[in-house]
Design a protein around this motif. Sequence first.
Motif, PDB file in Angstrom:
ATOM      1  N   ASP A 145      27.459 -16.289 -10.100  1.00  0.00           N
ATOM      2  CA  ASP A 145      27.315 -16.334 -11.705  1.00  0.00           C
ATOM      3  C   ASP A 145      27.395 -14.991 -12.308  1.00  0.00           C
ATOM      4  O   ASP A 145      26.955 -14.582 -13.327  1.00  0.00           O
ATOM      5  CB  ASP A 145      25.775 -17.010 -11.837  1.00  0.00           C
ATOM      6  N   GLY A 146      27.863 -13.961 -11.204  1.00  0.00           N
ATOM      7  CA  GLY A 146      27.858 -12.548 -11.820  1.00  0.00           C
ATOM      8  C   GLY A 146      29.123 -12.504 -12.686  1.00  0.00           C
ATOM      9  O   GLY A 146      29.986 -13.718 -12.595  1.00  0.00           O
ATOM     10  N   GLN A 147      29.145 -11.496 -13.636  1.00  0.00           N
ATOM     11  CA  GLN A 147      30.041 -11.698 -14.519  1.00  0.00           C
ATOM     12  C   GLN A 147      30.831 -10.415 -14.806  1.00  0.00           C
ATOM     13  O   GLN A 147      30.382  -9.320 -14.572  1.00  0.00           O
ATOM     14  CB  GLN A 147      29.404 -11.700 -15.856  1.00  0.00           C
ATOM     15  N   ILE A 148      32.076 -10.605 -15.225  1.00  0.00           N
ATOM     16  CA  ILE A 148      32.942  -9.432 -15.165  1.00  0.00           C
ATOM     17  C   ILE A 148      33.667  -9.538 -16.834  1.00  0.00           C
ATOM     18  O   ILE A 148      34.034 -10.606 -17.104  1.00  0.00           O
ATOM     19  CB  ILE A 148      34.351  -9.307 -14.610  1.00  0.00           C
ATOM     20  N   ILE A 149      33.856  -8.296 -17.500  1.00  0.00           N
ATOM     21  CA  ILE A 149      34.405  -8.450 -19.033  1.00  0.00           C
ATOM     22  C   ILE A 149      35.467  -7.620 -18.736  1.00  0.00           C
ATOM     23  O   ILE A 149      35.369  -6.299 -18.550  1.00  0.00           O
ATOM     24  CB  ILE A 149      33.331  -7.976 -19.951  1.00  0.00           C
ATOM     25  N   TYR A 150      36.632  -8.305 -18.764  1.00  0.00           N
ATOM     26  CA  TYR A 150      38.027  -7.580 -18.611  1.00  0.00           C
ATOM     27  C   TYR A 150      38.194  -7.402 -20.115  1.00  0.00           C
ATOM     28  O   TYR A 150      38.826  -8.370 -20.866  1.00  0.00           O
ATOM     29  CB  TYR A 150      38.969  -8.447 -17.703  1.00  0.00           C
ATOM     30  N   SER A 151      38.568  -6.107 -20.445  1.00  0.00           N
ATOM     31  CA  SER A 151      39.354  -5.932 -21.692  1.00  0.00           C
ATOM     32  C   SER A 151      40.295  -4.916 -21.724  1.00  0.00           C
ATOM     33  O   SER A 151      40.049  -3.826 -21.032  1.00  0.00           O
ATOM     34  CB  SER A 151      37.843  -5.092 -22.777  1.00  0.00           C
ATOM     35  N   THR A 152      41.085  -4.866 -22.473  1.00  0.00           N
ATOM     36  CA  THR A 152      42.216  -4.112 -22.680  1.00  0.00           C
ATOM     37  C   THR A 152      42.312  -3.614 -24.500  1.00  0.00           C
ATOM     38  O   THR A 152      42.025  -4.619 -25.201  1.00  0.00           O
ATOM     39  CB  THR A 152      43.408  -4.281 -22.126  1.00  0.00           C
ATOM     40  N   CYS A 153      43.061  -2.534 -24.705  1.00  0.00           N
ATOM     41  CA  CYS A 153      43.216  -2.228 -26.098  1.00  0.00           C
ATOM     42  C   CYS A 153      45.191  -2.462 -26.328  1.00  0.00           C
ATOM     43  O   CYS A 153      45.555  -1.933 -26.988  1.00  0.00           O
ATOM     44  CB  CYS A 153      42.977  -0.839 -26.551  1.00  0.00           C
ATOM     45  N   SER A 154      45.333  -3.537 -25.673  1.00  0.00           N
ATOM     46  CA  SER A 154      46.630  -4.012 -25.571  1.00  0.00           C
ATOM     47  C   SER A 154      46.675  -5.399 -26.057  1.00  0.00           C
ATOM     48  O   SER A 154      45.925  -6.504 -25.856  1.00  0.00           O
ATOM     49  CB  SER A 154      47.028  -3.976 -24.137  1.00  0.00           C
ATOM     50  N   ILE A 155      48.075  -5.719 -26.512  1.00  0.00           N
ATOM     51  CA  ILE A 155      48.462  -7.040 -26.865  1.00  0.00           C
ATOM     52  C   ILE A 155      49.377  -7.700 -26.196  1.00  0.00           C
ATOM     53  O   ILE A 155      49.933  -8.691 -26.449  1.00  0.00           O
ATOM     54  CB  ILE A 155      48.578  -7.256 -28.318  1.00  0.00           C
ATOM     55  N   LEU A 156      49.809  -7.157 -24.800  1.00  0.00           N
ATOM     56  CA  LEU A 156      50.865  -7.477 -24.074  1.00  0.00           C
ATOM     57  C   LEU A 156      50.227  -8.290 -23.255  1.00  0.00           C
ATOM     58  O   LEU A 156      49.399  -8.026 -22.362  1.00  0.00           O
ATOM     59  CB  LEU A 156      51.397  -6.203 -23.252  1.00  0.00           C
ATOM     60  N   LYS A 157      51.040  -9.440 -22.938  1.00  0.00           N
ATOM     61  CA  LYS A 157      50.452 -10.562 -21.885  1.00  0.00           C
ATOM     62  C   LYS A 157      50.658  -9.855 -20.441  1.00  0.00           C
ATOM     63  O   LYS A 157      49.775 -10.316 -19.466  1.00  0.00           O
ATOM     64  CB  LYS A 157      51.279 -11.944 -21.931  1.00  0.00           C
ATOM     65  N   GLU A 158      51.467  -8.834 -19.964  1.00  0.00           N
ATOM     66  CA  GLU A 158      51.613  -8.431 -19.114  1.00  0.00           C
ATOM     67  C   GLU A 158      50.155  -7.772 -18.551  1.00  0.00           C
ATOM     68  O   GLU A 158      49.903  -7.514 -17.438  1.00  0.00           O
ATOM     69  CB  GLU A 158      52.719  -7.385 -19.022  1.00  0.00           C
ATOM     70  N   GLU A 159      49.474  -7.238 -19.342  1.00  0.00           N
ATOM     71  CA  GLU A 159      48.424  -6.524 -19.134  1.00  0.00           C
ATOM     72  C   GLU A 159      47.090  -7.406 -19.620  1.00  0.00           C
ATOM     73  O   GLU A 159      46.075  -7.021 -18.848  1.00  0.00           O
ATOM     74  CB  GLU A 159      48.026  -5.290 -20.182  1.00  0.00           C
TER      75      GLU A 159
END
Length: 90
Positions: free
Chosen positions: A22-36
């Motif tokens: 139940d641990g959580q990770i927020i994965y965030s980028t300032c990209s709109i590219l699906k590769e990232e």
Amino acid sequence: ILKFSSYQLNLLNYAAQLLRKDGQIIYSTCSILKEENWNVVNLFLNNNNFKVKHANHYIKHNFTDKYGAINILPYKHGQDGIFAVKLIKN
């Protein structure tokens, strides 16, 4: 982009080892590219026991994509591009 995506996946994999159930990770980028974004998340999900918590639980649905991420697009929302997804360890 592929080099950075590889780094990002390595960071996610390392963080996953530090979490309990139940641990959580927020994965965030300032990209709109699906590769990232979704490409990295999908590779992570395929190799780890995590699920996506759909962002419509905590943000307006017009800022979310159909897979559960916050996906703000400059051409759609008139703001800088942002991607964020909450990953929860099973």
